[in-house]
Design a protein around this motif. Structure first.
Motif, PDB file in Angstrom:
ATOM      1  N   PRO A  92      60.486  45.508  37.433  1.00 34.96           N
ATOM      2  CA  PRO A  92      60.374  46.679  38.318  1.00 34.96           C
ATOM      3  C   PRO A  92      60.014  47.974  37.595  1.00 34.96           C
ATOM      4  O   PRO A  92      59.188  48.746  38.074  1.00 34.96           O
ATOM      5  CB  PRO A  92      61.764  46.772  38.955  1.00 34.96           C
ATOM      6  N   ASN A  93      60.574  48.192  36.414  1.00 33.54           N
ATOM      7  CA  ASN A  93      60.279  49.445  35.707  1.00 33.54           C
ATOM      8  C   ASN A  93      59.014  49.375  34.853  1.00 33.54           C
ATOM      9  O   ASN A  93      58.596  50.380  34.305  1.00 33.54           O
ATOM     10  CB  ASN A  93      61.478  49.892  34.874  1.00 33.54           C
ATOM     11  N   SER A  94      58.392  48.203  34.730  1.00 33.63           N
ATOM     12  CA  SER A  94      57.181  48.097  33.901  1.00 33.63           C
ATOM     13  C   SER A  94      55.891  48.068  34.728  1.00 33.63           C
ATOM     14  O   SER A  94      54.802  48.024  34.168  1.00 33.63           O
ATOM     15  CB  SER A  94      57.237  46.844  33.012  1.00 33.63           C
ATOM     16  N   ARG A  95      56.004  48.070  36.055  1.00 29.96           N
ATOM     17  CA  ARG A  95      54.845  47.901  36.934  1.00 29.96           C
ATOM     18  C   ARG A  95      53.694  48.870  36.595  1.00 29.96           C
ATOM     19  O   ARG A  95      52.569  48.427  36.379  1.00 29.96           O
ATOM     20  CB  ARG A  95      55.289  48.027  38.392  1.00 29.96           C
ATOM     21  N   PRO A  96      53.920  50.192  36.524  1.00 35.72           N
ATOM     22  CA  PRO A  96      52.791  51.092  36.203  1.00 35.72           C
ATOM     23  C   PRO A  96      52.175  50.816  34.833  1.00 35.72           C
ATOM     24  O   PRO A  96      50.964  50.904  34.656  1.00 35.72           O
ATOM     25  CB  PRO A  96      53.400  52.499  36.251  1.00 35.72           C
ATOM     26  N   MET A  97      53.022  50.461  33.871  1.00 38.51           N
ATOM     27  CA  MET A  97      52.510  50.165  32.527  1.00 38.51           C
ATOM     28  C   MET A  97      51.620  48.935  32.550  1.00 38.51           C
ATOM     29  O   MET A  97      50.521  48.939  32.004  1.00 38.51           O
ATOM     30  CB  MET A  97      53.678  49.914  31.560  1.00 38.51           C
ATOM     31  N   ASP A  98      52.093  47.851  33.174  1.00 31.51           N
ATOM     32  CA  ASP A  98      51.365  46.583  33.160  1.00 31.51           C
ATOM     33  C   ASP A  98      50.085  46.644  33.981  1.00 31.51           C
ATOM     34  O   ASP A  98      49.060  46.106  33.584  1.00 31.51           O
ATOM     35  CB  ASP A  98      52.268  45.454  33.670  1.00 31.51           C
ATOM     36  N   TYR A  99      50.150  47.285  35.147  1.00 31.11           N
ATOM     37  CA  TYR A  99      49.003  47.325  36.054  1.00 31.11           C
ATOM     38  C   TYR A  99      47.942  48.352  35.648  1.00 31.11           C
ATOM     39  O   TYR A  99      46.782  48.193  36.017  1.00 31.11           O
ATOM     40  CB  TYR A  99      49.450  47.629  37.478  1.00 31.11           C
ATOM     41  N   TYR A 100      48.313  49.386  34.919  1.00 28.71           N
ATOM     42  CA  TYR A 100      47.348  50.455  34.637  1.00 28.71           C
ATOM     43  C   TYR A 100      47.169  50.730  33.143  1.00 28.71           C
ATOM     44  O   TYR A 100      46.109  50.456  32.592  1.00 28.71           O
ATOM     45  CB  TYR A 100      47.747  51.739  35.380  1.00 28.71           C
ATOM     46  N   LYS A 101      48.198  51.266  32.517  1.00 24.99           N
ATOM     47  CA  LYS A 101      48.052  51.671  31.109  1.00 24.99           C
ATOM     48  C   LYS A 101      47.669  50.507  30.202  1.00 24.99           C
ATOM     49  O   LYS A 101      46.732  50.602  29.422  1.00 24.99           O
ATOM     50  CB  LYS A 101      49.337  52.317  30.606  1.00 24.99           C
ATOM     51  N   LYS A 102      48.417  49.395  30.294  1.00 24.05           N
ATOM     52  CA  LYS A 102      48.130  48.261  29.424  1.00 24.05           C
ATOM     53  C   LYS A 102      46.813  47.597  29.811  1.00 24.05           C
ATOM     54  O   LYS A 102      46.063  47.156  28.929  1.00 24.05           O
ATOM     55  CB  LYS A 102      49.274  47.254  29.446  1.00 24.05           C
ATOM     56  N   LEU A 103      46.519  47.532  31.076  1.00 22.31           N
ATOM     57  CA  LEU A 103      45.240  46.961  31.514  1.00 22.31           C
ATOM     58  C   LEU A 103      44.079  47.681  30.837  1.00 22.31           C
ATOM     59  O   LEU A 103      43.194  47.047  30.257  1.00 22.31           O
ATOM     60  CB  LEU A 103      45.105  47.064  33.042  1.00 22.31           C
ATOM     61  N   MET A 104      44.076  48.995  30.892  1.00 23.85           N
ATOM     62  CA  MET A 104      42.989  49.775  30.279  1.00 23.85           C
ATOM     63  C   MET A 104      42.980  49.608  28.761  1.00 23.85           C
ATOM     64  O   MET A 104      41.923  49.459  28.151  1.00 23.85           O
ATOM     65  CB  MET A 104      43.127  51.260  30.629  1.00 23.85           C
ATOM     66  N   LYS A 105      44.156  49.605  28.182  1.00 24.94           N
ATOM     67  CA  LYS A 105      44.258  49.483  26.725  1.00 24.94           C
ATOM     68  C   LYS A 105      43.757  48.117  26.255  1.00 24.94           C
ATOM     69  O   LYS A 105      42.983  48.018  25.309  1.00 24.94           O
ATOM     70  CB  LYS A 105      45.719  49.705  26.294  1.00 24.94           C
ATOM     71  N   TYR A 106      44.182  47.051  26.923  1.00 25.41           N
ATOM     72  CA  TYR A 106      43.758  45.712  26.540  1.00 25.41           C
ATOM     73  C   TYR A 106      42.261  45.518  26.739  1.00 25.41           C
ATOM     74  O   TYR A 106      41.582  44.924  25.907  1.00 25.41           O
ATOM     75  CB  TYR A 106      44.534  44.648  27.324  1.00 25.41           C
ATOM     76  N   ALA A 107      41.743  46.020  27.844  1.00 26.61           N
ATOM     77  CA  ALA A 107      40.306  45.878  28.125  1.00 26.61           C
ATOM     78  C   ALA A 107      39.475  46.579  27.056  1.00 26.61           C
ATOM     79  O   ALA A 107      38.493  46.023  26.551  1.00 26.61           O
ATOM     80  CB  ALA A 107      39.974  46.435  29.506  1.00 26.61           C
ATOM     81  N   SER A 108      39.864  47.785  26.686  1.00 25.57           N
ATOM     82  CA  SER A 108      39.071  48.539  25.710  1.00 25.57           C
ATOM     83  C   SER A 108      39.252  48.041  24.285  1.00 25.57           C
ATOM     84  O   SER A 108      38.396  48.260  23.434  1.00 25.57           O
ATOM     85  CB  SER A 108      39.405  50.034  25.793  1.00 25.57           C
ATOM     86  N   ALA A 109      40.353  47.327  24.017  1.00 28.09           N
ATOM     87  CA  ALA A 109      40.627  46.855  22.649  1.00 28.09           C
ATOM     88  C   ALA A 109      39.936  45.538  22.313  1.00 28.09           C
ATOM     89  O   ALA A 109      39.890  45.144  21.165  1.00 28.09           O
ATOM     90  CB  ALA A 109      42.135  46.697  22.449  1.00 28.09           C
ATOM     91  N   GLY A 110      39.435  44.831  23.338  1.00 26.43           N
ATOM     92  CA  GLY A 110      38.748  43.575  23.066  1.00 26.43           C
ATOM     93  C   GLY A 110      39.536  42.321  23.393  1.00 26.43           C
ATOM     94  O   GLY A 110      39.136  41.225  22.988  1.00 26.43           O
ATOM     95  N   VAL A 111      40.648  42.455  24.125  1.00 26.12           N
ATOM     96  CA  VAL A 111      41.375  41.275  24.596  1.00 26.12           C
ATOM     97  C   VAL A 111      40.435  40.513  25.521  1.00 26.12           C
ATOM     98  O   VAL A 111      39.756  41.104  26.363  1.00 26.12           O
ATOM     99  CB  VAL A 111      42.673  41.694  25.338  1.00 26.12           C
ATOM    100  N   ARG A 112      40.363  39.201  25.370  1.00 30.99           N
ATOM    101  CA  ARG A 112      39.434  38.391  26.179  1.00 30.99           C
ATOM    102  C   ARG A 112      39.955  38.159  27.588  1.00 30.99           C
ATOM    103  O   ARG A 112      39.182  38.136  28.548  1.00 30.99           O
ATOM    104  CB  ARG A 112      39.172  37.056  25.495  1.00 30.99           C
ATOM    105  N   GLU A 113      41.262  37.964  27.724  1.00 27.79           N
ATOM    106  CA  GLU A 113      41.839  37.632  29.019  1.00 27.79           C
ATOM    107  C   GLU A 113      43.232  38.249  29.135  1.00 27.79           C
ATOM    108  O   GLU A 113      44.007  38.227  28.175  1.00 27.79           O
ATOM    109  CB  GLU A 113      41.916  36.115  29.158  1.00 27.79           C
ATOM    110  N   TYR A 114      43.531  38.784  30.316  1.00 20.51           N
ATOM    111  CA  TYR A 114      44.812  39.439  30.563  1.00 20.51           C
ATOM    112  C   TYR A 114      45.350  38.994  31.917  1.00 20.51           C
ATOM    113  O   TYR A 114      44.661  39.112  32.924  1.00 20.51           O
ATOM    114  CB  TYR A 114      44.633  40.964  30.536  1.00 20.51           C
ATOM    115  N   TRP A 115      46.577  38.461  31.911  1.00 21.68           N
ATOM    116  CA  TRP A 115      47.236  38.040  33.143  1.00 21.68           C
ATOM    117  C   TRP A 115      48.403  38.976  33.427  1.00 21.68           C
ATOM    118  O   TRP A 115      49.212  39.263  32.535  1.00 21.68           O
ATOM    119  CB  TRP A 115      47.785  36.636  33.044  1.00 21.68           C
ATOM    120  N   ILE A 116      48.501  39.405  34.677  1.00 19.98           N
ATOM    121  CA  ILE A 116      49.668  40.144  35.148  1.00 19.98           C
ATOM    122  C   ILE A 116      50.410  39.213  36.100  1.00 19.98           C
ATOM    123  O   ILE A 116      49.865  38.813  37.125  1.00 19.98           O
ATOM    124  CB  ILE A 116      49.264  41.446  35.867  1.00 19.98           C
TER     125      ILE A 116
END
Length: 184
Positions: free
Chosen positions: A114-138
């Protein structure tokens, strides 16, 4: 800007390491995010997913290795980003050091609390995408929802816990999320 303006403070990995023992936190672009301990359902799902991935890799892709949190991922070459994804799969063993992974894992899974939702859905999504992670599951068990971002193929797919979800980094591997139903 006047002298009374609030000073913006940036943290480093050293600051994170100097937190009191037992304090859980992540660092993204110099901003510190405190984490709470995961709950029982979260840990059950994490254990199930890690076990499924580990067993598949052990039989098929021995060059890759899965890690469950807490496992340090240093996405950037600076000292301002430190993450602990719930599950990381690393296929380039040159990225592994005694401290964790220095660079982008191939596959990351975050299990939403419950407290990680904004991090996982937005901040980490953008960070992982720009860093070169091939696949990301939420994996969001409260919403009965799994989102799969395949950054290599620029696709996004939605699933529920009644589905089998195919891993994009492998040709012949899928996880049956209906097996997790007994955990919830």
């Amino acid at each position: 800007m006047n002298a009374s303006a609030e000073k913006i403070e940036y943290y480093t990995i050293e600051d994170l390491y100097n937190l009191p023992e037992g304090t859980r936190a992540e660092l993204i672009d110099g901003k510190l995010y405190m984490m709470s301990a995961p709950g029982v359902v979260h840990q059950r799902i994490s254990s199930y997913l890690h076990n499924e991935i580990y067993n598949y890799i052990k039989k098929n892709h021995k060059n890759c290795e899965p890690f469950a949190a807490p496992f340090a991922v240093f996405l950037d070459s600076d000292d301002k980003t430190y993450l602990e994804p719930d599950i990381s799969v690393i296929c380039n063993k040159n990225l592994l050091t005694d401290k964790g992974c220095s660079g982008a894992p191939d596959w990351i899974i975050e299990i939403v609390s419950p407290n990680s939702r904004p991090m996982d859905y937005y901040k980490k999504l953008m960070k992982y995408a720009s860093a070169g992670v091939r696949e990301y599951w939420i994996v969001d068990y409260e919403k009965n929802h799994i989102i799969v971002y395949n950054f290599e193929h620029d696709t996004v797919e939605d699933f529920s816990f009644s589905n089998k979800v195919k891993a994009g980094i492998y040709e012949d591997f899928e996880i049956d999320f209906s097996e997790i139903a007994f955990y919830k």
